[in-house]
Design a protein around this motif. Structure first.
Motif, mmCIF file in Angstrom:
data_model
loop_
_atom_site.group_PDB
_atom_site.id
_atom_site.type_symbol
_atom_site.label_atom_id
_atom_site.label_comp_id
_atom_site.label_asym_id
_atom_site.label_seq_id
_atom_site.Cartn_x
_atom_site.Cartn_y
_atom_site.Cartn_z
ATOM 1 N N ASN A 104 11.897 -3.789 -11.142
ATOM 2 C CA ASN A 104 11.792 -4.502 -9.862
ATOM 3 C C ASN A 104 12.424 -5.892 -9.930
ATOM 4 O O ASN A 104 12.125 -6.767 -9.123
ATOM 5 N N ARG A 105 13.251 -6.077 -10.954
ATOM 6 C CA ARG A 105 14.076 -7.281 -11.130
ATOM 7 C C ARG A 105 13.267 -8.555 -11.330
ATOM 8 O O ARG A 105 13.758 -9.658 -11.080
ATOM 9 N N LEU A 106 12.044 -8.447 -11.800
ATOM 10 C CA LEU A 106 11.269 -9.643 -12.144
ATOM 11 C C LEU A 106 11.821 -10.305 -13.399
ATOM 12 O O LEU A 106 11.537 -11.469 -13.673
ATOM 13 N N LYS A 140 10.990 -7.104 -0.038
ATOM 14 C CA LYS A 140 10.286 -6.070 0.745
ATOM 15 C C LYS A 140 9.755 -4.952 -0.147
ATOM 16 O O LYS A 140 8.726 -4.349 0.135
ATOM 17 N N ILE A 141 10.489 -4.682 -1.223
ATOM 18 C CA ILE A 141 10.112 -3.588 -2.124
ATOM 19 C C ILE A 141 8.915 -3.980 -3.001
ATOM 20 O O ILE A 141 7.966 -3.207 -3.155
ATOM 21 N N ARG A 142 8.972 -5.181 -3.568
ATOM 22 C CA ARG A 142 7.925 -5.622 -4.504
ATOM 23 C C ARG A 142 6.576 -5.717 -3.786
ATOM 24 O O ARG A 142 6.457 -6.378 -2.760
ATOM 25 N N GLY A 143 5.581 -5.095 -4.352
ATOM 26 C CA GLY A 143 4.240 -5.134 -3.775
ATOM 27 C C GLY A 143 4.019 -4.070 -2.729
ATOM 28 O O GLY A 143 2.955 -3.465 -2.666
ATOM 29 N N GLY A 144 5.031 -3.821 -1.875
ATOM 30 C CA GLY A 144 4.894 -2.806 -0.832
ATOM 31 C C GLY A 144 5.148 -1.403 -1.345
ATOM 32 O O GLY A 144 4.318 -0.515 -1.208
ATOM 33 N N SER A 172 -1.654 -9.992 -0.093
ATOM 34 C CA SER A 172 -0.939 -8.717 -0.165
ATOM 35 C C SER A 172 -1.072 -7.939 1.138
ATOM 36 O O SER A 172 -0.101 -7.360 1.641
ATOM 37 N N PHE A 173 -2.282 -7.933 1.713
ATOM 38 C CA PHE A 173 -2.501 -7.219 2.979
ATOM 39 C C PHE A 173 -1.786 -7.900 4.136
ATOM 40 O O PHE A 173 -1.294 -7.232 5.052
ATOM 41 N N ARG A 174 -1.705 -9.231 4.100
ATOM 42 C CA ARG A 174 -0.999 -9.946 5.174
ATOM 43 C C ARG A 174 0.500 -9.672 5.129
ATOM 44 O O ARG A 174 1.144 -9.416 6.143
ATOM 45 N N LEU A 175 1.083 -9.725 3.913
ATOM 46 C CA LEU A 175 2.534 -9.585 3.770
ATOM 47 C C LEU A 175 3.019 -8.173 4.063
ATOM 48 O O LEU A 175 4.058 -7.974 4.694
ATOM 49 N N HIS A 176 2.283 -7.167 3.567
ATOM 50 C CA HIS A 176 2.790 -5.793 3.629
ATOM 51 C C HIS A 176 2.115 -4.906 4.665
ATOM 52 O O HIS A 176 2.654 -3.857 5.017
ATOM 53 N N ARG A 177 0.935 -5.317 5.164
ATOM 54 C CA ARG A 177 0.261 -4.503 6.175
ATOM 55 C C ARG A 177 0.018 -5.235 7.481
ATOM 56 O O ARG A 177 -0.435 -4.643 8.456
ATOM 57 N N GLY A 178 0.278 -6.535 7.493
ATOM 58 C CA GLY A 178 0.112 -7.303 8.724
ATOM 59 C C GLY A 178 -1.321 -7.587 9.107
ATOM 60 O O GLY A 178 -1.606 -7.939 10.258
ATOM 61 N N LEU A 179 -2.254 -7.443 8.174
ATOM 62 C CA LEU A 179 -3.667 -7.708 8.479
ATOM 63 C C LEU A 179 -3.938 -9.207 8.407
ATOM 64 O O LEU A 179 -3.357 -9.926 7.598
ATOM 65 N N THR A 199 -5.320 -5.681 -6.530
ATOM 66 C CA THR A 199 -4.207 -6.245 -5.760
ATOM 67 C C THR A 199 -2.995 -5.316 -5.784
ATOM 68 O O THR A 199 -2.358 -5.076 -4.751
ATOM 69 N N ALA A 200 -2.685 -4.771 -6.956
ATOM 70 C CA ALA A 200 -1.516 -3.892 -7.097
ATOM 71 C C ALA A 200 -1.690 -2.591 -6.303
ATOM 72 O O ALA A 200 -0.719 -2.049 -5.768
ATOM 73 N N LEU A 201 -2.929 -2.094 -6.231
ATOM 74 C CA LEU A 201 -3.167 -0.823 -5.548
ATOM 75 C C LEU A 201 -3.417 -0.995 -4.049
ATOM 76 O O LEU A 201 -3.520 -0.004 -3.321
ATOM 77 N N SER A 202 -3.507 -2.253 -3.599
ATOM 78 C CA SER A 202 -3.934 -2.516 -2.222
ATOM 79 C C SER A 202 -3.034 -1.874 -1.175
ATOM 80 O O SER A 202 -3.500 -1.442 -0.123
ATOM 81 N N CYS A 203 -1.735 -1.793 -1.443
ATOM 82 C CA CYS A 203 -0.804 -1.267 -0.439
ATOM 83 C C CYS A 203 -0.338 0.151 -0.747
ATOM 84 O O CYS A 203 0.665 0.619 -0.183
ATOM 85 N N ASN A 204 -1.061 0.849 -1.639
ATOM 86 C CA ASN A 204 -0.710 2.234 -2.000
ATOM 87 C C ASN A 204 0.785 2.389 -2.289
ATOM 88 O O ASN A 204 1.514 3.084 -1.563
ATOM 89 N N PRO A 205 1.307 1.744 -3.327
ATOM 90 C CA PRO A 205 2.749 1.779 -3.611
ATOM 91 C C PRO A 205 3.231 3.174 -3.996
ATOM 92 O O PRO A 205 2.456 3.998 -4.479
ATOM 93 N N ARG A 206 4.535 3.425 -3.802
ATOM 94 C CA ARG A 206 5.124 4.708 -4.195
ATOM 95 C C ARG A 206 5.336 4.774 -5.699
ATOM 96 O O ARG A 206 5.301 5.839 -6.310
#
Length: 581
Positions: free
Chosen positions: A55-57, A92-96, A122-129, A173-180
């Protein structure tokens, strides 16, 4: 299974001229959706750099991808070469779509923000909550990783939680957005076996529900056997062997793979315990350490005036003794109170009540410091600005001594005993490997000739082959100096090999204590049984981990609450367990 990630001829370098400092040399592998690839190898093998490159970190740590492609299948089905992607696409990819669990949670979490604020981000950035929705989602995320009192813990800052708790926060935190794709870099290193089993169950559940792919970096071969579909072994930046799980574990081809498998301590349910000491052989010997009724409580405040409304019963009425030449292993879940017990004995935490006394010997009699400690992280426990001669002299100077000929002679003697050359005294901590640093920490702890050494997760940060050598060193030093060890650990295979007796701690109380072989081979308390059944093993392949919905009991009690007196049952000459309600 559709292809999720395809890495081809990955080469990574560091520094101003990365071509001259290549760390990863032409690594290639494929990962399908719903598949788990385990990457194993010792420190410096390149496994973490490989993971960070996906993920290019690695770009943020002075690294650069020199060659190769990293093809990732996005949620909409399109392919993206992460090696050539721009920063805007990667954000957009990282975290989402690609989640990452880091090995060291204390350096991965912001120390000035609360746990809740960091998970909500994490929820604000990737889910808009936002607002209440984000807070509820953050609480649910902590509940999923079995953190008790989740709503209250959201208000904590990272320094208020134990290492194991912090790692669970990172996983939540890592699992919060159900990543692929989930990249897990030693995600359970700081966790005890029961919580580790629950984390593996959560990951397995997510895989089943979402088809998530996973790259699992670990040194625990037993854990690999339970979760991986494929294994890739790395050494010196190269993939020296890779293939299906059974083929690599049962018929390893490369010498390094064989070396790794032989170095891993296997849990043998009490059959590998030490037999070089029995307290029954010395009935009249005085204990090196006596602990009676040790209780540690931390106030809980609330309301506008911040009045005390209750207390965290971190340690509640702990009793044990420790004989010279004996090792007592303390095991239990993160947050159970085992490290707080050790810190209270050292005077680093003020006990609420209870007594403990240590018998002194030699230099410790003059210094009045018969108990010394070896900490978990050898990188953080040595001052990087001081040479080793100054670091080793610190305990003596703090105890009122000086850097005289006797002190220097003891330094040289201890360096020799821990297997390091005399010129190590003239070097700085960064010039040593992790295993060498931990040996130096052991030497420092022995400078005052203590009667008791507290080892708090002292080998958990080390590679398996280094770990085996440090354990062997500890046993040799114990025999030579008659040391008593209080060995705090979550690794049952390591505890089995070093402990003579074992105390199992649960919710601030000892629930079972006795001879190591007896406790591990025939556990009596339900929690001890659960602890032992969760220990991973090379022989247990593709385990079906199941989520345990039982809640960890809260340690927060109202003001004035006192627990019922312990009701102990005896199961032999040296084996007791609390009677269960």
């Amino acid at each position: 299974m559709t292809s999720l990630l395809s890495v081809s001829n990955l080469r990574v370098g560091f520094g101003r001229k990365p071509e001259d400092n290549e760390i990863v040399h032409g690594v290639s592998f494929d990962l399908a959706a719903g598949e788990t690839l385990a990457i194993v190898g010792e420190s410096g093998s390149g496994k973490s750099v490989t993971a960070l490159s996906i993920n290019r970190l690695v770009d943020f740590g002075g690294g650069r991808i020199l060659d190769g492609s990293i093809q990732f299948t996005r949620q909409d089905g399109s392919m993206l070469d992460l090696a050539a992607a721009g920063e805007q696409e990667l954000t957009k990819i990282r975290g989402g779509e690609i989640g990452m669990i880091f090995q060291e949670p204390m350096t991965s979490l912001n120390p000035v923000l609360t746990i809740g604020e960091q998970i909500e981000e994490s929820f604000r950035l990737h889910r808009g909550l936002t607002g209440k929705q984000a807070r509820e989602a953050a609480k649910d995320a902590l509940d999923r990783v079995r953190i008790p009192d989740a709503a209250r813990r959201l208000k904590y800052c990272p320094h208020q939680l134990s290492g194991g708790m912090l790692q669970r926060v990172m996983i939540a935190t890592a699992l919060s957005c159900n990543p692929r794709l989930l990249i897990a870099d030693e995600p359970t290193t700081a966790l005890d076996v029961t919580v580790q089993a629950q984390i593996m169950a959560l990951l397995a559940e997510l895989k089943r529900e979402t088809g998530m792919g996973m790259i699992f970096i670990t040194h625990d071969i037993g854990l690999v056997a339970g979760i991986a579909d494929k294994v890739m072994v790395m050494q010196n930046g190269e993939a020296v062997e890779q293939g299906p799980l059974d083929a690599v574990l049962d018929a390893p081809q490369h010498p390094y793979t064989k070396h790794l498998l032989s170095a891993v301590p296997h849990f043998e349910a009490g059959r590998a315990t030490r037999t070089d000491y029995r307290r029954a052989d010395e009935p009249s010997a005085a204990p090196a350490l006596e602990v009676e009724g040790l209780t540690v409580r931390f106030p809980v405040t609330g309301g506008l005036l911040r009045r005390q409304t209750g207390a965290v019963h971190a340690v509640d009425g702990v009793d044990f003794d420790l004989m010279p030449g004996e090792t007592l292993g303390i095991v239990g879940e993160s947050g159970s109170g085992k490290s707080t017990t050790a810190r209270a004995i050292l005077g680093l935490v003020e006990p609420t009540r209870g007594t403990f006394s240590a018998n002194t010997n030699g230099a410790a009699r003059q210094s009045g410091k018969p108990v010394q400690m070896v900490f978990q992280n050898p990188y953080a426990s040595l001052n990087p600005r001081l040479r080793m001669d100054s670091i080793l002299a610190e305990p003596v100077i703090a105890a009122g001594g000086g850097l005289d000929g006797e002190t220097q002679a003891r330094m040289r003697m201890l360096l020799d005993r821990v297997g390091l050359p005399e010129n190590a005294l003239e070097r700085y901590p960064h010039e040593f490997s992790g295993g060498q640093r931990q040996r130096l920490c052991i030497a420092r702890a022995l400078m005052l000739n203590p009667s008791v050494v507290v080892l708090d997760e002292a080998v958990s940060a080390l590679d398996v082959s280094v770990q085996a050598k440090v354990l062997e060193l500890l046993v040799d030093l114990q025999r030579e100096f008659g040391l008593a060890y209080l060995f705090v650990s979550h690794d049952m295979a390591v505890v089995e090999r070093i402990a003579h007796r074992i105390a199992v701690v649960y919710a601030g109380q000892i629930v079972e204590i006795g001879d190591a072989a007896s406790v591990l081979s025939d556990p009596k308390h339900a929690y001890t049984k659960r602890l032992i059944s969760a220990v991973p093993s090379v022989d247990r392949r593709k385990e079906t981990f199941e989520v345990d919905t039982r809640q960890v009991p809260s340690l927060v009690r109202p003001l004035g609450f006192e627990p019922e007196p312990a009701n102990w049952q005896s199961f032999g000459p040296d084996h007791m367990a609390r009677a269960e309600a």
